[in-house]
Design a protein around this motif. Structure first.
Motif, PDB file in Angstrom:
ATOM      1  N   THR A  29       0.859  -1.213   0.115  1.00 11.32           N
ATOM      2  CA  THR A  29       0.017  -0.059   0.010  1.00 11.32           C
ATOM      3  C   THR A  29       0.760   1.135  -0.120  1.00 11.32           C
ATOM      4  OG1 THR A  29      -0.291  -0.116   2.539  1.00 11.32           O
ATOM      5  CG2 THR A  29      -1.771  -1.085   1.238  1.00 11.32           C
ATOM      6  N   GLU A  31       2.545   3.029  -2.224  1.00 12.13           N
ATOM      7  CA  GLU A  31       2.367   3.973  -3.191  1.00 12.13           C
ATOM      8  C   GLU A  31       1.076   4.342  -3.846  1.00 12.13           C
ATOM      9  OE1 GLU A  31       5.306   4.722  -4.888  1.00 12.13           O
ATOM     10  OE2 GLU A  31       6.370   3.425  -3.713  1.00 12.13           O
ATOM     11  N   SER A  32       0.071   4.180  -2.893  1.00  8.02           N
ATOM     12  CA  SER A  32      -1.321   4.523  -3.085  1.00  8.02           C
ATOM     13  C   SER A  32      -1.690   5.471  -2.074  1.00  8.02           C
ATOM     14  CB  SER A  32      -2.167   3.160  -3.203  1.00  8.02           C
ATOM     15  OG  SER A  32      -3.436   3.540  -3.297  1.00  8.02           O
ATOM     16  N   GLU A  33      -2.211   6.650  -2.475  1.00 13.67           N
ATOM     17  CA  GLU A  33      -2.651   7.631  -1.728  1.00 13.67           C
ATOM     18  C   GLU A  33      -4.000   7.038  -1.176  1.00 13.67           C
ATOM     19  OE1 GLU A  33      -2.650  10.954   0.451  1.00 13.67           O
ATOM     20  OE2 GLU A  33      -1.086  10.243  -0.930  1.00 13.67           O
ATOM     21  N   TYR A  35      -5.015   4.369  -0.218  1.00  8.28           N
ATOM     22  CA  TYR A  35      -4.672   3.305   0.949  1.00  8.28           C
ATOM     23  C   TYR A  35      -3.753   3.894   2.000  1.00  8.28           C
ATOM     24  CZ  TYR A  35      -6.898  -0.031  -2.227  1.00  8.28           C
ATOM     25  OH  TYR A  35      -7.933  -0.492  -3.162  1.00  8.28           O
ATOM     26  N   ARG A  36      -3.313   5.203   2.130  1.00  2.00           N
ATOM     27  CA  ARG A  36      -2.702   5.855   2.882  1.00  2.00           C
ATOM     28  C   ARG A  36      -2.617   5.388   4.421  1.00  2.00           C
ATOM     29  NH1 ARG A  36      -1.964  10.598   5.604  1.00  2.00           N
ATOM     30  NH2 ARG A  36       0.268  11.532   5.662  1.00  2.00           N
ATOM     31  N   ASP A  37      -4.005   5.435   4.841  1.00  2.00           N
ATOM     32  CA  ASP A  37      -4.335   5.136   6.241  1.00  2.00           C
ATOM     33  C   ASP A  37      -4.177   3.840   6.572  1.00  2.00           C
ATOM     34  OD1 ASP A  37      -5.295   7.838   6.450  1.00  2.00           O
ATOM     35  OD2 ASP A  37      -7.301   7.324   6.384  1.00  2.00           O
ATOM     36  N   HIS A  39      -1.854   1.884   5.166  1.00  2.00           N
ATOM     37  CA  HIS A  39      -0.254   1.949   5.149  1.00  2.00           C
ATOM     38  C   HIS A  39       0.170   2.552   6.454  1.00  2.00           C
ATOM     39  CE1 HIS A  39       3.852   1.976   3.848  1.00  2.00           C
ATOM     40  NE2 HIS A  39       3.914   3.520   4.254  1.00  2.00           N
ATOM     41  N   LEU A  40      -0.195   3.537   7.048  1.00  2.00           N
ATOM     42  CA  LEU A  40       0.229   4.083   8.128  1.00  2.00           C
ATOM     43  C   LEU A  40      -0.312   3.018   9.480  1.00  2.00           C
ATOM     44  CD1 LEU A  40      -0.687   7.840   7.776  1.00  2.00           C
ATOM     45  CD2 LEU A  40       1.469   6.806   7.917  1.00  2.00           C
ATOM     46  N   TYR A 120       6.697  11.171   8.009  1.00  2.00           N
ATOM     47  CA  TYR A 120       5.188  11.273   8.497  1.00  2.00           C
ATOM     48  C   TYR A 120       4.920  12.534   9.169  1.00  2.00           C
ATOM     49  CZ  TYR A 120       0.410  10.879  10.231  1.00  2.00           C
ATOM     50  OH  TYR A 120      -0.819  10.961  10.563  1.00  2.00           O
ATOM     51  N   GLU A 130      12.396   9.802   2.905  1.00  2.00           N
ATOM     52  CA  GLU A 130      11.843   8.935   1.750  1.00  2.00           C
ATOM     53  C   GLU A 130      12.755   7.951   0.927  1.00  2.00           C
ATOM     54  OE1 GLU A 130       8.590   9.666  -2.056  1.00  2.00           O
ATOM     55  OE2 GLU A 130       9.791  11.196  -1.214  1.00  2.00           O
TER      56      GLU A 130
END
Length: 203
Positions: A29, A31-33, A35-37, A39-40, A120, A130
């Motif tokens: 996840t 590279e996908s905005e 699925y950002r939550d 990923h975090l 973050y 990064e």
């Protein structure tokens, strides 16, 4: 005579699979905005499991303590050479190659976590964090691949299912002592806390 003994306690098994799954999920996840939550959230689970393992490596049960699989370079080389022989040396806990993999994974996990938090929280040079985050994650993926291959090879050579052992905790051994079941409550607590955290964070 071979005896079935408990080697991997429940907290260690919960750590192992949670660490692996959270890394895999976070990697997929990344590279996908969209699925950002996710990923975090998985990143925090990954970090939480990492902190647990560092502590458990000092105070945990016999076979998971760092001193149980801290091998000298000569021992590691000797073990790798022995894999080519008809009867490679057997270890109840982690073998020398597995020990190296664990230390590498924990070190890379720290790099991934620190760089991820720095990125973050926007601490310092964002581009540097990064790049470090991506490099560490890719190197860890490579080490995971080698680790999985090593587990499969060792399972064949030693005629024991190491993957199954990390699910149920049991292995076959001669003249070895089974660890106590006293920490089952801790493993269950870890699972509950992790699931509650994910549920709250992602709602």
């Amino acid at each position: 005579m071979l005896q079935r003994i408990l080697v991997w306690d429940l907290p260690t098994r919960v750590f192992h699979w949670s660490f692996a799954l959270s890394f895999a999920g976070a990697y997929l996840t990344a590279e996908s905005e969209r699925y950002r939550d996710i990923h975090l959230a998985l990143g925090y689970v990954f970090l939480g499991m990492l902190v647990f393992r560092l502590v458990w490596g000092l105070v945990g049960t016999a076979y998971v303590r760092f001193r149980a699989f801290w091998f000298k370079p000569a021992e590691i080389v000797a073990y790798l050479r022995a894999l080519l022989s008809p009867h490679p040396q057997h270890y109840v806990g982690h073998n020398p190659a597995g020990g190296v993999a664990i230390f590498l994974l924990l070190a890379l996990g720290l790099l991934i976590s620190v760089s991820g938090l720095g990125l973050y929280w926007e601490i310092g040079d964002e581009d540097w964090f990064e790049e470090l985050h991506e490099i560490a994650a890719n190197v860890m993926l490579l080490v995971v691949g080698v680790h999985i291959a090593g587990v499969l090879v060792s399972s064949v050579l030693h005629k024991e299912n190491l993957v199954r052992a990390m699910f149920n905790g049991y292995k076959q051994a001669i003249n070895a002592v089974s660890i106590p079941h006293h920490y089952t409550w801790l493993g269950i607590s870890m699972l509950v806390v992790m699931l509650v955290f994910l549920g709250v964070y992602l709602q």
